[in-house]
Write a protein that holds these residues in place. Structure first.
Motif, PDB file in Angstrom:
ATOM      1  N   UNK A 426       0.851  -1.184   0.000  1.00  0.00           N
ATOM      2  CA  UNK A 426       0.000   0.000   0.000  1.00  0.00           C
ATOM      3  C   UNK A 426       0.890   1.238   0.000  1.00  0.00           C
ATOM      4  N   UNK A 427       0.434   2.283  -0.624  1.00  0.00           N
ATOM      5  CA  UNK A 427       1.197   3.538  -0.586  1.00  0.00           C
ATOM      6  C   UNK A 427       0.233   4.715  -0.649  1.00  0.00           C
ATOM      7  N   UNK A 428       0.717   5.838  -0.167  1.00  0.00           N
ATOM      8  CA  UNK A 428      -0.095   7.049  -0.148  1.00  0.00           C
ATOM      9  C   UNK A 428       0.571   8.075   0.747  1.00  0.00           C
ATOM     10  N   UNK A 429      -0.209   9.021   1.231  1.00  0.00           N
ATOM     11  CA  UNK A 429       0.405  10.089   2.017  1.00  0.00           C
ATOM     12  C   UNK A 429       0.798   9.664   3.432  1.00  0.00           C
ATOM     13  N   UNK A 430       0.515   8.409   3.787  1.00  0.00           N
ATOM     14  CA  UNK A 430       0.981   7.875   5.075  1.00  0.00           C
ATOM     15  C   UNK A 430       2.249   7.038   4.924  1.00  0.00           C
ATOM     16  N   UNK A 431       2.758   6.936   3.713  1.00  0.00           N
ATOM     17  CA  UNK A 431       3.964   6.152   3.466  1.00  0.00           C
ATOM     18  C   UNK A 431       3.632   4.866   2.747  1.00  0.00           C
ATOM     19  N   UNK A 432       4.487   3.871   2.933  1.00  0.00           N
ATOM     20  CA  UNK A 432       4.288   2.550   2.340  1.00  0.00           C
ATOM     21  C   UNK A 432       4.018   1.539   3.450  1.00  0.00           C
ATOM     22  N   UNK A 433       3.234   0.523   3.113  1.00  0.00           N
ATOM     23  CA  UNK A 433       2.901  -0.509   4.091  1.00  0.00           C
ATOM     24  C   UNK A 433       2.665  -1.828   3.367  1.00  0.00           C
ATOM     25  N   UNK A 434       2.620  -2.893   4.147  1.00  0.00           N
ATOM     26  CA  UNK A 434       2.280  -4.224   3.653  1.00  0.00           C
ATOM     27  C   UNK A 434       0.921  -4.595   4.220  1.00  0.00           C
ATOM     28  N   UNK A 435       0.108  -5.236   3.395  1.00  0.00           N
ATOM     29  CA  UNK A 435      -1.160  -5.782   3.883  1.00  0.00           C
ATOM     30  C   UNK A 435      -1.295  -7.213   3.376  1.00  0.00           C
ATOM     31  N   UNK A 436      -1.760  -8.082   4.253  1.00  0.00           N
ATOM     32  CA  UNK A 436      -2.013  -9.474   3.906  1.00  0.00           C
ATOM     33  C   UNK A 436      -3.507  -9.666   3.759  1.00  0.00           C
ATOM     34  N   UNK A 437      -3.929 -10.006   2.552  1.00  0.00           N
ATOM     35  CA  UNK A 437      -5.365 -10.085   2.278  1.00  0.00           C
ATOM     36  C   UNK A 437      -5.880 -11.512   2.173  1.00  0.00           C
ATOM     37  N   UNK A 438      -4.997 -12.505   2.196  1.00  0.00           N
ATOM     38  CA  UNK A 438      -5.437 -13.870   1.913  1.00  0.00           C
ATOM     39  C   UNK A 438      -6.434 -14.403   2.940  1.00  0.00           C
ATOM     40  N   UNK A 439      -6.405 -13.861   4.174  1.00  0.00           N
ATOM     41  CA  UNK A 439      -7.365 -14.294   5.187  1.00  0.00           C
ATOM     42  C   UNK A 439      -8.493 -13.286   5.389  1.00  0.00           C
ATOM     43  N   UNK A 440      -8.458 -12.180   4.640  1.00  0.00           N
ATOM     44  CA  UNK A 440      -9.460 -11.119   4.793  1.00  0.00           C
ATOM     45  C   UNK A 440     -10.539 -11.290   3.733  1.00  0.00           C
ATOM     46  N   UNK A 441     -11.787 -11.288   4.154  1.00  0.00           N
ATOM     47  CA  UNK A 441     -12.873 -11.437   3.193  1.00  0.00           C
ATOM     48  C   UNK A 441     -12.900 -10.246   2.231  1.00  0.00           C
ATOM     49  N   UNK A 442     -13.243 -10.488   0.972  1.00  0.00           N
ATOM     50  CA  UNK A 442     -13.204  -9.411  -0.024  1.00  0.00           C
ATOM     51  C   UNK A 442     -13.970  -8.163   0.381  1.00  0.00           C
ATOM     52  N   UNK A 443     -15.101  -8.324   1.051  1.00  0.00           N
ATOM     53  CA  UNK A 443     -15.904  -7.162   1.411  1.00  0.00           C
ATOM     54  C   UNK A 443     -15.262  -6.328   2.524  1.00  0.00           C
ATOM     55  N   UNK A 444     -14.188  -6.810   3.106  1.00  0.00           N
ATOM     56  CA  UNK A 444     -13.521  -6.070   4.180  1.00  0.00           C
ATOM     57  C   UNK A 444     -12.159  -5.525   3.748  1.00  0.00           C
ATOM     58  N   UNK A 445     -11.873  -5.581   2.485  1.00  0.00           N
ATOM     59  CA  UNK A 445     -10.545  -5.175   2.014  1.00  0.00           C
ATOM     60  C   UNK A 445     -10.447  -3.682   1.717  1.00  0.00           C
ATOM     61  N   UNK A 446     -11.552  -2.976   1.822  1.00  0.00           N
ATOM     62  CA  UNK A 446     -11.541  -1.520   1.683  1.00  0.00           C
ATOM     63  C   UNK A 446     -12.262  -0.942   2.901  1.00  0.00           C
ATOM     64  N   UNK A 447     -11.538  -0.206   3.716  1.00  0.00           N
ATOM     65  CA  UNK A 447     -12.109   0.396   4.923  1.00  0.00           C
ATOM     66  C   UNK A 447     -11.804   1.889   4.904  1.00  0.00           C
ATOM     67  N   UNK A 448     -12.843   2.698   5.075  1.00  0.00           N
ATOM     68  CA  UNK A 448     -12.686   4.145   5.203  1.00  0.00           C
ATOM     69  C   UNK A 448     -13.448   4.580   6.444  1.00  0.00           C
ATOM     70  N   UNK A 449     -12.723   5.072   7.426  1.00  0.00           N
ATOM     71  CA  UNK A 449     -13.355   5.367   8.710  1.00  0.00           C
ATOM     72  C   UNK A 449     -12.497   6.360   9.481  1.00  0.00           C
ATOM     73  N   UNK A 450     -13.056   6.961  10.540  1.00  0.00           N
ATOM     74  CA  UNK A 450     -12.280   7.905  11.354  1.00  0.00           C
ATOM     75  C   UNK A 450     -11.135   7.201  12.081  1.00  0.00           C
ATOM     76  N   UNK A 451     -10.030   7.904  12.197  1.00  0.00           N
ATOM     77  CA  UNK A 451      -8.868   7.364  12.900  1.00  0.00           C
ATOM     78  C   UNK A 451      -9.027   7.494  14.399  1.00  0.00           C
TER      79      UNK A 451
END
Length: 607
Positions: A426-451
């Motif tokens: 993943x990349x963006x204005x927070x830097x770069x990161x790793x995400x593991x999606x193989x155990x995450x259900x497809x409907x939960x792979x995009x999250x937009x919410x307050x920090x």
């Protein structure tokens, strides 16, 4: 059979990027080999110290440099279930060496800590850097220059990466890695996880939780879930450093002992004194590294290896990047469902066909380099087998089964569980990161919410217990990177966030720390780099900022106007408590020297 064009292209990209460092590394390897880097260069006083306790016949043989001497590096201790079986291995190895006309000596021991014991405890601040300590301790053991080859006894999280970094530093010596195997199956991992969640919610007590944990982790051998320890074993086999079929045989069995003896004899057979000289620095090349990454993706392996593989490759003069790992994830399908990516454990995986089946499927699909050098010889195809105990007590091998014994656990390439490996950058204005999606259900792979911003995992857990987290949010846990506190795993977050997700809340994690190799169903952007203490923008996130974690498009963003975000000042945290207690004061130099997570988080720098 050659690898597919996309695999070849990524490999060539790595080769070209690495060329200067790799050529310098191989020059050093060749120079060490040409100096007869063994007992021949020792003075009489040196040599007398080195074989003082040997039998007279062994002293004569070592003095004349006629037979190979095998160095044993062991991580044995009897607190770690995975490493306790190694207690008996040195004697087995010495007996096998004598049978093969060689000698074996224990060259040294290395520390081995258990992340399962230290999770959430101050000692976890030593975990990542223990990898570098293990590499240095191994170097001390091999520095006596008495050995023609080495065998490495290690299993768990930081131990195998540390051992391999050291082995590659002594790249002119052949190296065979010898595993101990997984414990037999106990309480299923998903049942254990349910009890953990009930405990977090206050629905069961400590006695019930301890009973469940004890039934899961119950005897000698590796934990049976597919975390970093078992990912290590897969890597050593698919990269050609185990003998074929040896990774997942249970300890304390005749077959396990037979494999150990055979590994010792093979190490003696590939020294420079024979006709099959196989220095480990030639085994681990760009193709072997790519094979390891593909194996990681195909099995849904540990996110920790997005750090360790970079550090291990660097030790061989190879520059691997997160982008390489991410691009290979797009090419490699997921063929295994082992907890936390499924309900099975590694014993079920092994019974379904195991690594022999998996390697054959990947080779036949053109997803691995077959034309590699291994400790077993030329080519990876000999690893498409399963090992069995022969009538004479030795090891015999048969082709891996033509079909999976359980396609819910181990799928053929034509019926992959998903077309990609499930590790993404993943990349963006927070830097770069790793995400593991193989155990995450497809409907939960995009999250937009307050920090919600925390400076420790304990602060988040306290907020949960106080009932303040029963809503949608993105947890931002900062000041958890290598420089801040040694980058501990934040495993205790898994249960709490899992509870909230099961309640229907949209939750995600963003952190510059690590998660366990058992990272599971909650979307987690981890290893964020640069880390907060290194000026990383993750330190600028404030409570209420809308954060988007998008594992589909690869975006990690705080949805804050750029001018406002740029103008924010970095907080000045009080990290003084991170530097004392449980030996953490001894690691201050490591924290200061540590490279970024995407450069291997190492005190040694990069290639």
């Amino acid at each position: 059979m050659t690898a597919r064009n996309d695999i070849q292209a990524i490999t060539e990209r790595i080769r070209e990027r690495s060329r200067p460092a790799r050529e310098a590394y191989l020059d050093r390897l060749d120079a060490a080999a040409s100096r007869s880097a063994n007992r021949a260069v020792l003075s009489c006083g040196n040599l007398a110290h080195g074989f003082a306790v040997c039998a007279p016949s062994e002293k004569t043989a070592l003095a004349e440099d006629r037979i190979p001497n095998l160095g044993i590096i062991t991580s044995y201790n009897d607190m770690l279930s995975a490493h306790q079986p190694f207690e008996t291995f040195p004697q087995l190895i010495k007996e096998a060496a004598r049978e093969a006309g060689g000698i074996a000596q224990v060259a040294g021991g290395v520390p081995a800590m258990c992340d399962g014991v230290t999770q959430g405890q101050p000692g976890m601040g030593l975990s990542l850097f223990s990898r570098d300590v293990i590499a240095m301790a191994t170097a001390v053991g091999l520095s006596h220059n008495m050995f023609d080859a080495a065998v490495y006894l290690g299993v768990c999280d930081k131990i195998v990466p540390g051992l391999l970094i050291a082995a590659l530093t002594f790249g002119h010596l052949p190296a065979v890695f010898i595993p101990a195997g997984p414990m037999t199956s106990g309480l299923p991992n998903d049942e254990k996880a349910k009890v953990r969640q009930l405990y977090a919610e206050g629905k069961v007590g400590r006695a019930e939780l301890l009973e469940a944990e004890s039934k899961s982790y119950h005897g000698p051998g590796t934990c049976t879930f597919y975390g970093t320890a078992n990912s290590n074993q897969m890597l050593m086999e698919i990269m050609g450093l185990h003998i074929p079929g040896s990774s997942f045989v249970n300890p304390g069995t005749p077959l396990r002992d037979a494999l150990t003896r055979e590994a010792a004899k093979r190490a003696l057979a590939i020294t420079a004194l024979g006709n099959a000289y196989t220095p480990v620095g030639r085994v681990i090349d760009e193709r072997a590294v790519v094979n390891g990454v593909v194996g990681l993706h195909a099995t849904g392996g540990s996110t920790n290896h997005t750090i360790h593989l970079i550090a291990m490759a660097a030790a061989a003069g190879i520059t691997l990047t997160w982008q390489d790992i991410s691009d290979l994830s797009e090419a490699a399908p997921l063929l295994a469902r082992v907890y936390p990516n499924g309900l099975a454990d590694v014993n079920h995986f092994h019974a379904a066909g195991g690594l022999g089946f998996l390697i054959r499927e990947l080779l036949d699909a053109g997803l691995l380099h077959e034309d590699v050098r291994t400790v077993w010889g030329e080519g990876l195809r000999p690893y498409t087998v399963e090992a069995r105990l022969g009538d004479d007590g030795g090891v015999v091998r048969a082709p891996a089964p033509a079909t999976s014994g359980d396609e819910k656990v181990l799928a053929p390439a034509a019926k992959a569980f998903q077309p990609t490996g499930g590790l993404k950058v993943l990349s963006g204005n927070l830097g770069k990161a790793i995400i593991k999606t193989s155990a995450v259900k497809p409907e939960r792979r995009v999250i937009e919410a307050p920090a919600l911003v925390f400076d420790s995992q304990q602060a988040l857990n306290d907020a949960f217990k106080a009932g303040r987290l029963d809503h949608d949010f993105v947890a931002v846990i900062r000041f958890q990177g290598p420089k801040a506190n040694g980058m501990p795993e934040l495993h205790k977050l898994t249960t709490v966030l899992g509870v909230l997700q099961d309640r229907g809340r949209k939750v995600a994690l963003v952190t510059d720390g690590r998660m366990s190799g058992a990272s599971g169903k909650v979307p987690a952007a981890i290893h964020v780099t640069p880390e907060a203490l290194d000026g990383g923008p993750i330190g600028k996130v404030r409570d209420g900022d809308i954060v988007r974690v998008d594992a589909e498009t690869g975006l990690l963003e705080a949805l804050v106007p750029p001018e406002e975000f740029a103008a924010r000042k970095m907080p000045t945290p009080d990290l003084s408590a991170n530097g004392h207690g449980f030996g953490r004061e001894l690691f201050e130099g490591f924290r200061q020297l540590a490279t970024r997570a995407d450069h291997g988080a190492s005190a040694f720098g990069t290639a």
